[in-house]
Write an enzyme that holds these catalytic residues in place. Structure first.
Site, mmCIF file in Angstrom:
data_model
loop_
_atom_site.group_PDB
_atom_site.id
_atom_site.type_symbol
_atom_site.label_atom_id
_atom_site.label_comp_id
_atom_site.label_asym_id
_atom_site.label_seq_id
_atom_site.Cartn_x
_atom_site.Cartn_y
_atom_site.Cartn_z
ATOM 1 N N ASP A 174 44.409 43.439 13.623
ATOM 2 C CA ASP A 174 42.986 43.792 13.573
ATOM 3 C C ASP A 174 42.470 44.066 14.991
ATOM 4 O OD1 ASP A 174 42.944 43.086 10.726
ATOM 5 O OD2 ASP A 174 43.196 41.047 11.478
ATOM 6 N N HIS B 285 41.632 36.915 8.535
ATOM 7 C CA HIS B 285 42.329 38.201 8.420
ATOM 8 C C HIS B 285 42.122 38.712 6.999
ATOM 9 C CE1 HIS B 285 45.209 41.403 8.538
ATOM 10 N NE2 HIS B 285 45.858 40.866 7.531
#
Ligand code: NDP
Length: 328
Positions: A159, A187
């Site tokens: 990410d 996440h």
């Protein structure tokens, strides 16, 4: 000569495993002068495929690769492990309830945590990649009471890397111009990529960009939904970039962050920034001598606060769910 570092990879015959193992063996995980032993853990039906990958590793003649062992027994695969990459997980299939997914993953990460507890080396570092990564890390950690809790981490580096590139494109720079970007929280789709403390060539990124609409309506959803966009485009999941991020995460954890910069890691909260203690949540961290610390004293504005809180709330719900299933 150095003693080889034992690196255990679970789900080694999967897509991410295939993109990951060759880079570990080439020295990119730990450094160009660190020899490694690979320990591949797979479920019994996938052992043959893992052997095929091991044949290709042999055929690559990596000078740093000192040995490969394959097993379907976590007690064997984690024996003496210094680094563990927990990649194999139960994928969410259509129509599967969240409780079923968590329960299936409990059946994987609980015994693995126990095997790490009983057999891994004292300096074991664990990275969980298999989803839901933060909560799987919590399950493994709970099953390993003799291992310091902070050795269990979850991957939000993909990410982080995705956010770096989106921000660089917007600002018309390359990624190396950007520092101090942060992923907060889980996440998952609720993760929050924060540019308010980031710098582009030393200037505040939010000010350089000066476009809150882009931030809220373009940047954040693009980063959060990037995995789905890649599946849509290539007809397969983002295995290579996930493997790359796993390499980055461990490399940073072992070799440290650069002066003036930080990285994002999913780590057990110490209560910083209002994240309840014990939740495995993503934070900005600096790393020195193999030990990470949460960057302290950042001012969190209302825009960020609401988003961090939402993601942390989701982590709390996942923890409650695995707790009620008796997995932690
Ligand atoms: P992948 O190698 O593609 O993915 C493995 C895990 O990584 C999944 O949980 C996946 O989550 C997760 N993941 C995290 N980030 C990403 C990302 N950016 N892109 C894609 N995946 C991401 O799965 P495969 O099915 O190819 O391989 C899994 C292997 O694991 C199989 O060989 C299976 O046999 C093995 N396995 C091993 C176990 C063990 O060693 N005990 C236990 C269970 C499975 P998501 O599902 O959300 O995509």
């Amino acid at each position: 000569t150095r003693t080889p570092v034992n690196v255990t990879v679970t789900g080694a015959a999967g897509q991410i495993g295939y993109a990951l193992l060759f880079r570990i063996a080439s020295g990119q995980l730990l450094g160009p002068d660190v020899p490694v032993n690979l320990r591949l853990l797979e479920i019994t039906p996938a052992l043959k495929a893992a052997e095929g990958t091991a044949m290709e590793l042999d055929d690559s003649a990596f000078p740093l690769l000192k040995g490969i062992e394959i097993s379907d027994d976590p007690n064997v695969a984690f024996d003496g492990a210094n680094v563990a990459l927990l990649v194999g997980a139960r994928p969410r299939t259509k129509g599967m309830e969240r409780g079923d997914l968590l329960e299936a993953n409990g059946g994987i990460f609980k015994p693995q945590g126990k095997a790490i507890n009983d057999h891994a080396a004292d300096d074991i570092k664990v990275l969980v990649v298999g989803n839901p990564a933060n909560t799987n890390a919590l399950i493994a950690q709970a099953a390993a009471p003799d291992v310091p809790a902070e050795r269990f981490t979850a991957m939000t580096r993909l990410d982080h890397n995705r956010a770096l590139t989106q921000l660089a494109k917007k600002a018309g720079v390359t990624v190396d111009a950007i520092k101090r970007l942060t992923i907060w929280g889980n996440h998952s789709a609720t993760q929050y990529p924060d540019i308010f403390h980031a710098e582009i060539n030393g200037k505040n990124a939010a000010e350089v960009v000066g476009d809150e609409k882009w931030l809220a309506e373009d940047f954040i959803p693009t980063v959060a939904k990037r995995g789905a966009a890649i599946i849509e485009a290539r007809g397969a999941s983002s295995a290579a970039s996930a493997a790359n991020a796993a390499i980055d995460h461990v490399y940073t954890w072992v070799n440290g962050t650069a002066e003036g910069d930080w990285a994002s890691m999913g780590i057990p909260s110490d209560g910083s920034y209002g994240v309840p203690e014990g939740l495995i949540s993503s934070f900005p961290v600096t790393v020195k001598d193999g030990v990470y610390s949460i960057v302290q004293g950042l001012e969190i504005n209302d825009f960020s606060r609401a988003r961090i809180d939402a993601s942390v709330k989701e982590l709390g719900e996942e923890r409650d769910a695995v707790r009620s299933l008796g997995l932690i």
